[in-house]
Structures are given as structure tokens and as C-alpha cells.
Design a protein around this motif. Structure first.
Motif, PDB file in Angstrom:
ATOM      1  N   ARG A 244       2.140  -1.067  -2.251  1.00  0.00           N
ATOM      2  CA  ARG A 244       1.663  -0.824  -0.817  1.00  0.00           C
ATOM      3  C   ARG A 244       2.138   0.695  -0.247  1.00  0.00           C
ATOM      4  O   ARG A 244       3.340   1.022  -0.327  1.00  0.00           O
ATOM      5  CB  ARG A 244       1.998  -1.796   0.013  1.00  0.00           C
ATOM      6  CG  ARG A 244       0.472  -3.097   0.095  1.00  0.00           C
ATOM      7  CD  ARG A 244       1.576  -4.149   0.274  1.00  0.00           C
ATOM      8  NE  ARG A 244       0.352  -5.379   0.811  1.00  0.00           N
ATOM      9  CZ  ARG A 244       0.421  -5.885  -0.003  1.00  0.00           C
ATOM     10  NH1 ARG A 244       1.221  -5.973  -1.177  1.00  0.00           N
ATOM     11  NH2 ARG A 244      -0.792  -6.655  -0.030  1.00  0.00           N
ATOM     12  N   ILE A 245       1.071   1.772   0.237  1.00  0.00           N
ATOM     13  CA  ILE A 245       1.632   2.882   0.518  1.00  0.00           C
ATOM     14  C   ILE A 245       1.447   2.967   1.538  1.00  0.00           C
ATOM     15  O   ILE A 245       0.523   2.491   2.792  1.00  0.00           O
ATOM     16  CB  ILE A 245       0.446   4.126   0.118  1.00  0.00           C
ATOM     17  CG1 ILE A 245       0.604   4.228  -1.524  1.00  0.00           C
ATOM     18  CG2 ILE A 245       1.309   5.193   0.623  1.00  0.00           C
ATOM     19  CD1 ILE A 245      -0.311   2.958  -2.173  1.00  0.00           C
ATOM     20  N   THR A 246       2.428   2.647   2.474  1.00  0.00           N
ATOM     21  CA  THR A 246       2.873   3.079   4.390  1.00  0.00           C
ATOM     22  C   THR A 246       3.039   4.173   5.170  1.00  0.00           C
ATOM     23  O   THR A 246       3.847   5.438   4.237  1.00  0.00           O
ATOM     24  CB  THR A 246       3.556   1.905   4.534  1.00  0.00           C
ATOM     25  OG1 THR A 246       4.285   1.941   4.307  1.00  0.00           O
ATOM     26  CG2 THR A 246       3.199   0.402   3.952  1.00  0.00           C
ATOM     27  N   GLY A 247       2.789   4.398   5.987  1.00  0.00           N
ATOM     28  CA  GLY A 247       3.407   5.149   6.497  1.00  0.00           C
ATOM     29  C   GLY A 247       3.550   5.158   7.825  1.00  0.00           C
ATOM     30  O   GLY A 247       4.077   4.002   8.341  1.00  0.00           O
ATOM     31  N   GLU A 248       3.877   6.810   9.172  1.00  0.00           N
ATOM     32  CA  GLU A 248       4.701   5.276  10.670  1.00  0.00           C
ATOM     33  C   GLU A 248       3.731   4.248  10.947  1.00  0.00           C
ATOM     34  O   GLU A 248       3.693   4.165  11.979  1.00  0.00           O
ATOM     35  CB  GLU A 248       4.636   6.986  11.125  1.00  0.00           C
ATOM     36  CG  GLU A 248       5.731   7.398  10.655  1.00  0.00           C
ATOM     37  CD  GLU A 248       6.069   9.248  11.620  1.00  0.00           C
ATOM     38  OE1 GLU A 248       5.564   8.937  12.513  1.00  0.00           O
ATOM     39  OE2 GLU A 248       7.379  10.034  11.582  1.00  0.00           O
ATOM     40  N   GLU A 249       2.052   4.888  10.435  1.00  0.00           N
ATOM     41  CA  GLU A 249       0.698   4.301  11.386  1.00  0.00           C
ATOM     42  C   GLU A 249       0.600   3.221  11.117  1.00  0.00           C
ATOM     43  O   GLU A 249      -0.315   2.512  11.010  1.00  0.00           O
ATOM     44  CB  GLU A 249      -0.259   4.676  11.952  1.00  0.00           C
ATOM     45  CG  GLU A 249      -0.644   6.310  11.961  1.00  0.00           C
ATOM     46  CD  GLU A 249       0.275   6.532  13.769  1.00  0.00           C
ATOM     47  OE1 GLU A 249       0.115   5.333  14.200  1.00  0.00           O
ATOM     48  OE2 GLU A 249       1.554   7.520  14.315  1.00  0.00           O
ATOM     49  N   GLY A 250       1.419   3.081  10.187  1.00  0.00           N
ATOM     50  CA  GLY A 250       1.414   1.304   8.969  1.00  0.00           C
ATOM     51  C   GLY A 250       0.856   2.014   7.369  1.00  0.00           C
ATOM     52  O   GLY A 250       0.839   2.592   7.333  1.00  0.00           O
ATOM     53  N   GLU A 251      -0.363   0.776   7.136  1.00  0.00           N
ATOM     54  CA  GLU A 251      -0.258   0.486   5.597  1.00  0.00           C
ATOM     55  C   GLU A 251      -1.874   1.828   5.409  1.00  0.00           C
ATOM     56  O   GLU A 251      -2.312   1.810   6.464  1.00  0.00           O
ATOM     57  CB  GLU A 251      -1.190  -0.745   5.598  1.00  0.00           C
ATOM     58  CG  GLU A 251      -1.156  -0.041   4.042  1.00  0.00           C
ATOM     59  CD  GLU A 251      -1.526  -2.224   3.338  1.00  0.00           C
ATOM     60  OE1 GLU A 251      -2.698  -2.360   2.734  1.00  0.00           O
ATOM     61  OE2 GLU A 251      -0.572  -2.882   3.252  1.00  0.00           O
ATOM     62  N   VAL A 252      -1.059   2.493   4.716  1.00  0.00           N
ATOM     63  CA  VAL A 252      -2.303   3.864   4.423  1.00  0.00           C
ATOM     64  C   VAL A 252      -3.443   3.199   2.827  1.00  0.00           C
ATOM     65  O   VAL A 252      -4.201   3.992   3.455  1.00  0.00           O
ATOM     66  CB  VAL A 252      -1.908   5.255   3.882  1.00  0.00           C
ATOM     67  CG1 VAL A 252      -2.524   6.146   3.166  1.00  0.00           C
ATOM     68  CG2 VAL A 252      -0.584   5.358   4.913  1.00  0.00           C
ATOM     69  N   ARG A 253      -2.721   2.791   1.948  1.00  0.00           N
ATOM     70  CA  ARG A 253      -3.811   2.434   1.133  1.00  0.00           C
ATOM     71  C   ARG A 253      -2.806   1.314  -0.026  1.00  0.00           C
ATOM     72  O   ARG A 253      -2.079   1.221  -0.082  1.00  0.00           O
ATOM     73  CB  ARG A 253      -4.625   2.945   0.250  1.00  0.00           C
ATOM     74  CG  ARG A 253      -3.528   4.004  -0.544  1.00  0.00           C
ATOM     75  CD  ARG A 253      -3.804   4.962  -1.015  1.00  0.00           C
ATOM     76  NE  ARG A 253      -3.363   5.995  -1.473  1.00  0.00           N
ATOM     77  CZ  ARG A 253      -3.755   6.218  -2.747  1.00  0.00           C
ATOM     78  NH1 ARG A 253      -4.027   5.834  -4.359  1.00  0.00           N
ATOM     79  NH2 ARG A 253      -2.218   7.381  -3.494  1.00  0.00           N
ATOM     80  N   THR A 254      -3.454   0.257   0.080  1.00  0.00           N
ATOM     81  CA  THR A 254      -3.488  -0.937  -1.627  1.00  0.00           C
ATOM     82  C   THR A 254      -4.328   0.233  -2.657  1.00  0.00           C
ATOM     83  O   THR A 254      -5.061  -0.642  -2.801  1.00  0.00           O
ATOM     84  CB  THR A 254      -3.567  -1.831  -0.786  1.00  0.00           C
ATOM     85  OG1 THR A 254      -3.301  -2.333   0.398  1.00  0.00           O
ATOM     86  CG2 THR A 254      -3.120  -2.873  -1.873  1.00  0.00           C
ATOM     87  N   VAL A 255      -3.401   0.261  -3.873  1.00  0.00           N
ATOM     88  CA  VAL A 255      -3.694  -0.368  -4.733  1.00  0.00           C
ATOM     89  C   VAL A 255      -3.148  -1.107  -5.974  1.00  0.00           C
ATOM     90  O   VAL A 255      -1.848  -1.443  -6.265  1.00  0.00           O
ATOM     91  CB  VAL A 255      -3.021   1.288  -5.604  1.00  0.00           C
ATOM     92  CG1 VAL A 255      -3.461   1.420  -7.092  1.00  0.00           C
ATOM     93  CG2 VAL A 255      -3.880   2.107  -4.968  1.00  0.00           C
ATOM     94  N   HIS A 256      -4.383  -2.063  -6.289  1.00  0.00           N
ATOM     95  CA  HIS A 256      -3.860  -3.004  -7.146  1.00  0.00           C
ATOM     96  C   HIS A 256      -4.137  -2.634  -9.323  1.00  0.00           C
ATOM     97  O   HIS A 256      -4.700  -1.697  -9.162  1.00  0.00           O
ATOM     98  CB  HIS A 256      -4.563  -3.912  -7.155  1.00  0.00           C
ATOM     99  CG  HIS A 256      -4.688  -5.372  -5.670  1.00  0.00           C
ATOM    100  ND1 HIS A 256      -3.522  -5.516  -5.514  1.00  0.00           N
ATOM    101  CD2 HIS A 256      -5.748  -4.638  -5.011  1.00  0.00           C
ATOM    102  CE1 HIS A 256      -3.914  -6.305  -4.526  1.00  0.00           C
ATOM    103  NE2 HIS A 256      -4.956  -5.779  -4.319  1.00  0.00           N
ATOM    104  N   GLY A 257      -3.473  -2.632 -10.208  1.00  0.00           N
ATOM    105  CA  GLY A 257      -3.334  -2.732 -11.417  1.00  0.00           C
ATOM    106  C   GLY A 257      -3.193  -4.155 -12.354  1.00  0.00           C
ATOM    107  O   GLY A 257      -2.517  -4.332 -12.006  1.00  0.00           O
ATOM    108  N   THR A 258      -3.991  -3.898 -13.264  1.00  0.00           N
ATOM    109  CA  THR A 258      -3.771  -5.125 -14.713  1.00  0.00           C
ATOM    110  C   THR A 258      -3.549  -4.791 -15.472  1.00  0.00           C
ATOM    111  O   THR A 258      -4.472  -3.270 -16.240  1.00  0.00           O
ATOM    112  CB  THR A 258      -5.098  -6.086 -14.522  1.00  0.00           C
ATOM    113  OG1 THR A 258      -5.585  -6.484 -13.001  1.00  0.00           O
ATOM    114  CG2 THR A 258      -4.630  -6.884 -15.632  1.00  0.00           C
TER     115      THR A 258
END
Length: 237
Positions: free
Chosen positions: A190-204
């Protein structure tokens, strides 16, 4: 080696290795005793070149063979090597996997970080058959392994955390048993900034579980644990 899918989380490889830096410290300590005149140092699964950099700094003058089959990580590795005059003169990059790589005639050390768990027992046996006869007397084999010797359920746990610019990168890891000795590992970034979550990346990814004692039995080498996830194999007692 079996074909594997590139994980969408490959972009965070260096964030993970930076968070779990104890493996790099252990590698430096072991390699400080290596004589580069005894042969090349083989880095199998060299990734983006972090271990290559450590090898070069720990063993000045050593010839290094860096093996990395993944195009994305090998691109970063090549960039790192080309940008450094010392690395460019000493590092040979092979776009091979552990089973198909060309091995120098004599090896003063071998680094196997992030790769052995991608091989099943038979594949590891074939790798040892090729590597062991090339080791110079006393040459260390430094390995990385999960601190899990058998498949089991791992509840979600913090895995990595790093601030880059205005963004905070945080990862969690969970695991489930797969077939035979396999663990199925799932990461969520989970990548977040001042405005909240920027994006989410799932890996397996999948990882064959084993212990340091298992590797000692497979190789006939003596084993020493360096950290929770790093171990040393060496001939002699």
C-alpha cells in the motif's frame, strides 16, 4: 528451473532488501575473508545488483559473475554495473537461470540469495552437482532461506516499510501451504500520501521450504546460521 511469472511487486524488490538489511551485513562479514585469487565469485539470482555491490566492496579486485534471468531486475542490474567504473570492469552478467548458467572453472565464493527456494529438491541436487566441484578449498557458499522449514499458515504480518519522497510504502506478507514442500506467499503493498491511499499492489510467489540442516545434508558441507534468513555452507569442519 521452471518458468515463473514476474510478480507485479517486483518494483519493490530493493525496498524489501533495504528493510531486511541484516542479510547484506552477514554477506559482507563472510566475504571479508575471501581470497579473490582463488577464483571468481558467483552471484546466482543477483537481482537488481545489491549483492553484487556488496561483493565488490567486500572483496576488492574479485571477478564477479552475476546471474539473473528476470529481465526487469537484470535491466536494473545492468544499469547499476554500467554506471560504476569499478563494477563495469569486474562484473560479467549472465541472462541465465541457476540450471542453465555457465559456471567459472574455479570459485572463491558463491552467493545464493533469493534463489534456492525457487528450486525443488531434484533441481537443487543438480545445482550442487555442478557447483561443488568448482569450489576452491574453503570457499564459502552463502545462502538465503525462509525461517520456515515446512509449509504452514502465516497470518498477515508487517513485511517492509519505507518512505520515498512524499509517499509511504508499506507491505504485509501472508502465507499458505502449497503442494509438497511449497509455500504460497502473498504480499500486499500500500502506497499512501497526504491525500490517502495512492495505489495497492498484490504479489504472489512460491517458495520451496527447507532448513539449513537440509542444505548441509544435500551438499556434505558444514553449516552455520548467520541470521534468521542467512546461512553459511563451507567444506571442512
Amino acid at each position: 528451473m521452471k518458468d515463473t511469472l514476474i510478480s507485479p511487486a517486483v518494483e519493490f524488490y530493493d525496498v524489501v532488501t533495504r528493510t531486511h538489511s541484516e542479510g547484506g551485513d552477514a554477506l559482507r562479514s563472510v566475504l571479508a575473508e575471501v581470497d579473490p585469487s582463488a577464483g571468481a565469485i558467483l552471484d546466482v539470482g543477483a537481482g537488481t545488483g545489491r549483492t553484487v555491490q556488496i561483493i565488490a566492496e567486500a572483496v576488492p579486485g574479485a571477478r564477479i559473475v552475476a546471474v539473473e534471468p528476470d529481465l526487469v531486475m537484470r535491466t536494473v542490474l545492468t544499469h547499476r554495473v554500467v554506471a560504476d567504473d569499478d563494477l563495469r570492469s569486474r562484473v560479467t552478467i549472465l541472462a541465465d537461470d541457476a540450471q542453465g548458467m555457465a559456471i567459472p572453472e574455479t570459485l572463491s565464493a558463491v552467493v545464493l540469495y533469493g534463489v534456492l527456494g525457487m528450486l525443488d529438491r531434484d533441481e537443487r541436487a543438480r545445482l550442487w552437482d555442478r557447483l561443488l566441484p568448482r569450489l576452491a578449498p574453503g570457499a564459502p557458499v552463502v545462502v538465503e532461506l525462509l525461517p520456515i522449514e515446512k509449509p504452514q499458515t502465516l497470518p498477515p504480518m508487517p513485511y517492509a516499510k519505507e518512505r520515498i519522497g512524499e509517499h509511504l510504502y508499506e507491505a504485509t506478507l501472508r502465507g499458505e501451504p502449497g503442494e509438497d514442500d511449497l509455500m504460497v506467499l502473498n504480499t500486499t503493498w500500500r502506497i499512501t500520501g497526504e491525500e490517502g491511499e495512492v495505489r495497492t499492489v498484490h504479489g504472489t510467489s512460491q517458495w520451496h521450504t527447507f532448513g539449513l540442516d537440509d542444505l548441509a545434508r544435500e551438499t556434505g558441507l558444514t553449516a552455520e546460521r548467520l541470521t534468521l534468513q542467512a546461512g553459511l555452507l563451507r567444506a571442512g569442519g
